[in-house]
Design a protein around this motif. Structure first.
Motif, short mmCIF file in Angstrom:
data_model
loop_
_atom_site.label_atom_id
_atom_site.label_comp_id
_atom_site.label_asym_id
_atom_site.label_seq_id
_atom_site.Cartn_x
_atom_site.Cartn_y
_atom_site.Cartn_z
N ARG A 10 2.73 -1.37 12.09
CA ARG A 10 2.85 -0.75 10.72
C ARG A 10 3.60 -1.93 9.97
NH1 ARG A 10 5.81 3.31 11.93
NH2 ARG A 10 4.03 4.97 11.86
N ASN A 13 0.99 -4.37 8.89
CA ASN A 13 0.18 -3.84 7.95
C ASN A 13 1.01 -4.05 6.54
OD1 ASN A 13 -2.02 -3.42 9.44
ND2 ASN A 13 -1.32 -1.47 9.83
N THR A 14 2.29 -3.70 6.60
CA THR A 14 2.94 -3.73 5.26
C THR A 14 3.18 -5.23 4.88
OG1 THR A 14 4.42 -1.80 6.10
CG2 THR A 14 5.22 -3.17 4.35
N ASN A 15 3.42 -6.04 5.86
CA ASN A 15 3.65 -7.61 5.60
C ASN A 15 2.31 -8.16 5.03
OD1 ASN A 15 6.06 -7.68 6.22
ND2 ASN A 15 5.68 -8.70 8.32
N ARG A 16 1.38 -7.50 5.25
CA ARG A 16 -0.02 -8.07 4.89
C ARG A 16 -0.36 -7.49 3.34
NH1 ARG A 16 -2.69 -7.40 9.46
NH2 ARG A 16 -2.90 -5.18 9.13
N GLN A 17 0.06 -6.27 3.03
CA GLN A 17 -0.06 -5.83 1.81
C GLN A 17 1.10 -6.68 0.89
OE1 GLN A 17 0.79 -1.66 2.58
NE2 GLN A 17 -1.14 -1.38 3.41
N ARG A 18 2.08 -6.77 1.27
CA ARG A 18 3.07 -7.56 0.49
C ARG A 18 2.52 -9.06 0.08
NH1 ARG A 18 9.08 -7.18 3.33
NH2 ARG A 18 9.43 -8.33 1.47
N HIS A 19 2.06 -9.39 1.08
CA HIS A 19 1.70 -11.06 0.81
C HIS A 19 0.50 -10.93 -0.07
CE1 HIS A 19 -1.05 -14.35 2.17
NE2 HIS A 19 0.20 -15.05 1.91
N LYS A 20 -0.40 -9.93 0.19
CA LYS A 20 -1.27 -9.92 -1.00
C LYS A 20 -0.91 -9.67 -2.26
CE LYS A 20 -5.57 -7.17 -1.89
NZ LYS A 20 -6.61 -6.07 -1.56
N ARG A 21 -0.12 -8.88 -2.50
CA ARG A 21 0.51 -8.48 -3.90
C ARG A 21 1.20 -9.82 -4.20
NH1 ARG A 21 1.83 -3.35 -1.57
NH2 ARG A 21 4.28 -4.28 -1.16
N GLU A 24 -1.36 -12.31 -5.50
CA GLU A 24 -1.96 -12.04 -6.75
C GLU A 24 -0.76 -12.23 -7.92
OE1 GLU A 24 -2.83 -7.87 -6.24
OE2 GLU A 24 -4.82 -8.31 -5.00
#
Length: 313
Positions: A10, A13-21, A24
């Motif tokens: 989990r 996955n959170t790190n992946r979303q933070r990195h994407k944001r 951007e």
């Protein structure tokens, strides 16, 4: 163990979303900086082409000029930019083992063995891949130091010390292969958790840096607009005065024969030229990409002198 692994995945996955944001946001900041740079270069170029060059061509025809020599103006170059160069997106390398774990493969291939072989498998795996409490890779240690670090690692995994780790290894030797796989899985989950916790700390630091950069970018954008407005006003004022100045020089190119009003007209045009040179040569960021105090003073001084010229005329 399952709960630990779920938490680790989990977090991944959170790190992946933070990195994407974060990526951007950084790309958006780079885009805005590039737009400001392009707009400022365009404003400088228009001032140079439409006002300074025509003025210089006429001014050079004057003879017996008693004014100080005009400052040298160089054609604006690509390097004279408003803000910062776009920052390259940071590349985050994900270790292969972590990618595999995050994808759902939870275990190494562990043979169904018991006894001494069962003990040897996790023991050598930890010696090969794990790190001691000091952060040093266990595989770089030798002899008793390596053995103690390995047993201590198993002790930490079980919530105890080196003695607990030795006891855990003895237990592995006496139990089934399923327990061996459980220990390896726990080790893998811990490795994933540790790597993702480190990544989370790195992301937190980058997010703080990005928030600071956003604040600086907002101030830089406003200052860039102020600089462009001053450049445009200088161009407009020089272009407005150019026909009268041209007529004056065409009628008589000997400055020594000018009366006080004509000399004042030449002086005003030269003052505008000097002011334009000063603004064009002023960079609004320093080597650390910080807004400079000098550029703020230059803009304020140029605006004040332009207002004074409007009052005089």
């Amino acid at each position: 163990m399952n709960i630990d692994l779920v938490d680790a995945v989990r977090l991944a996955n959170t790190n992946r979303q933070r990195h994407k944001r974060l990526l951007e946001c950084e790309q958006e900041l780079d885009r805005r900086a590039a737009e400001d740079n392009a707009a400022l270069r365009k404003a400088r170029q228009k001032l140079y082409d439409e006002a300074l060059v025509p003025f210089r061509e006429v001014y050079q025809r004057l003879q017996h000029v008693e004014l100080a020599e005009l400052a040298v103006v160089e054609r604006p170059t690509v390097g004279d930019e408003a803000g910062t160069e776009p920052r390259q997106p940071r590349k985050v390398t994900v270790p292969p083992a972590v990618r595999v774990l995050a994808g759902g493969a939870l275990l190494f291939a562990v043979p169904l063995v018991v006894g001494h072989a069962a003990k040897a498998i996790p023991y050598h795996a930890v010696r090969t891949f794990a790190s001691a409490s000091t952060g040093r890779a266990i595989k770089t240690l030798h002899g008793a130091a390596a053995r103690n670090a390995t047993e201590a690692w198993f002790g930490r995994a079980g919530g105890g010390g080196m003695a607990a780790g030795k006891g855990l290894l003895d237990k592995i030797e006496k139990t089934s292969a399923s327990f061996t796989r459980e220990v390896i899985a726990k080790w893998q989950a811990q490795e994933l958790e540790d790597s993702q916790q480190k990544k989370a700390r790195d992301l937190e630091r980058r997010e703080a840096e990005t928030r600071m950069r956003q604040e600086e970018a907002a101030a830089l954008h406003e200052h860039s607009k102020d600089m462009r407005r001053v450049l445009q006003d200088l161009r407009s004022e020089l272009v407005r005065r150019l026909p009268s100045f041209t007529t004056l020089v065409e009628a008589c190119d000997d400055f020594a024969r000018y009366d006080s009003r004509q000399r004042a007209e030449v002086a005003a045009a030269v003052d505008l030229d000097d002011l334009a040179v000063m603004v064009m040569n002023c960079l609004i960021t320093d080597a650390d990409e910080r807004l400079t105090e000098e550029s703020g003073r230059v803009v304020a001084d140029a605006e004040a002198r332009l207002r004074a010229m409007e009052t005089e005329s």
